[in-house]
Design a protein around this motif. Structure first.
Motif, PDB file in Angstrom:
ATOM      1  N   PRO A  74       0.814  -1.221   0.000  1.00  0.00           N
ATOM      2  CA  PRO A  74       0.000   0.000   0.000  1.00  0.00           C
ATOM      3  C   PRO A  74       0.852   1.278   0.000  1.00  0.00           C
ATOM      4  O   PRO A  74       1.993   1.283   0.446  1.00  0.00           O
ATOM      5  N   PHE A 128       1.154   5.225   1.323  1.00  0.00           N
ATOM      6  CA  PHE A 128       0.735   6.112   2.401  1.00  0.00           C
ATOM      7  C   PHE A 128       1.229   7.525   2.114  1.00  0.00           C
ATOM      8  O   PHE A 128       2.339   7.712   1.616  1.00  0.00           O
ATOM      9  N   GLY A 138       3.592  10.162  -1.847  1.00  0.00           N
ATOM     10  CA  GLY A 138       3.345   8.979  -1.038  1.00  0.00           C
ATOM     11  C   GLY A 138       4.550   8.061  -1.001  1.00  0.00           C
ATOM     12  O   GLY A 138       5.547   8.283  -1.687  1.00  0.00           O
ATOM     13  N   ARG A 142       5.462   3.675  -0.414  1.00  0.00           N
ATOM     14  CA  ARG A 142       4.957   2.305  -0.235  1.00  0.00           C
ATOM     15  C   ARG A 142       5.579   1.704   1.026  1.00  0.00           C
ATOM     16  O   ARG A 142       6.803   1.685   1.162  1.00  0.00           O
ATOM     17  N   ASP A 163       1.414  -1.061   9.369  1.00  0.00           N
ATOM     18  CA  ASP A 163       1.248   0.089  10.263  1.00  0.00           C
ATOM     19  C   ASP A 163       2.501   0.392  11.081  1.00  0.00           C
ATOM     20  O   ASP A 163       2.801   1.550  11.346  1.00  0.00           O
ATOM     21  N   VAL A 222       4.719   2.384   8.984  1.00  0.00           N
ATOM     22  CA  VAL A 222       4.194   3.750   8.852  1.00  0.00           C
ATOM     23  C   VAL A 222       4.636   4.590  10.047  1.00  0.00           C
ATOM     24  O   VAL A 222       5.099   5.716   9.894  1.00  0.00           O
ATOM     25  N   ARG A 252      -2.373   9.328   5.514  1.00  0.00           N
ATOM     26  CA  ARG A 252      -3.572   8.804   4.854  1.00  0.00           C
ATOM     27  C   ARG A 252      -3.203   7.656   3.923  1.00  0.00           C
ATOM     28  O   ARG A 252      -2.112   7.629   3.365  1.00  0.00           O
ATOM     29  N   ASP A 253      -4.152   6.750   3.749  1.00  0.00           N
ATOM     30  CA  ASP A 253      -3.928   5.650   2.808  1.00  0.00           C
ATOM     31  C   ASP A 253      -4.435   6.049   1.425  1.00  0.00           C
ATOM     32  O   ASP A 253      -4.861   7.192   1.208  1.00  0.00           O
ATOM     33  N   GLU A 254      -4.429   5.103   0.511  1.00  0.00           N
ATOM     34  CA  GLU A 254      -4.820   5.376  -0.879  1.00  0.00           C
ATOM     35  C   GLU A 254      -6.301   5.737  -1.024  1.00  0.00           C
ATOM     36  O   GLU A 254      -6.699   6.356  -2.011  1.00  0.00           O
ATOM     37  N   VAL A 260      -4.708   6.984   8.701  1.00  0.00           N
ATOM     38  CA  VAL A 260      -4.051   5.807   9.249  1.00  0.00           C
ATOM     39  C   VAL A 260      -3.367   6.154  10.564  1.00  0.00           C
ATOM     40  O   VAL A 260      -3.329   5.360  11.490  1.00  0.00           O
TER      41      VAL A 260
END
Length: 78
Positions: free
Chosen positions: A2, A4, A20, A22, A26, A29, A59-61, A66
């Motif tokens: 994902p 972020f 962003g 990848r 979490d 992140v 934030r995610d996609e 998050v």
């Protein structure tokens, strides 16, 4: 993996992250937020600017929050 987005909220407003990064999970992140916050605060020192009150709105996609990470949480405690 994902993507972020680490948007910065400061006293001057929101500074969006349009690229962003990848990251696998979490925990990654949070580690990225700590590393980036320390870098931002170091840059602030160079410009005589206290950035400890700034924070990341990660934030995610799908633009879901998050993590909300105040920079001051990255400062190591003794």
């Amino acid at each position: 993996m994902p993507v972020f987005y680490f948007h910065i909220r400061s006293d001057r407003g929101v500074h969006p992250d349009t690229d962003g990064v990848r990251l696998p999970d979490d925990e990654s992140v949070r580690k990225e937020a700590i590393d980036r916050a320390l870098i931002e605060m170091s840059e602030g020192v160079k410009h005589d600017e206290d950035r400890a009150t700034w924070c990341f709105d990660v934030r995610d996609e799908q633009d879901r929050r998050v993590l909300e990470f105040p920079f001051k949480e990255a400062i190591p405690t003794a």
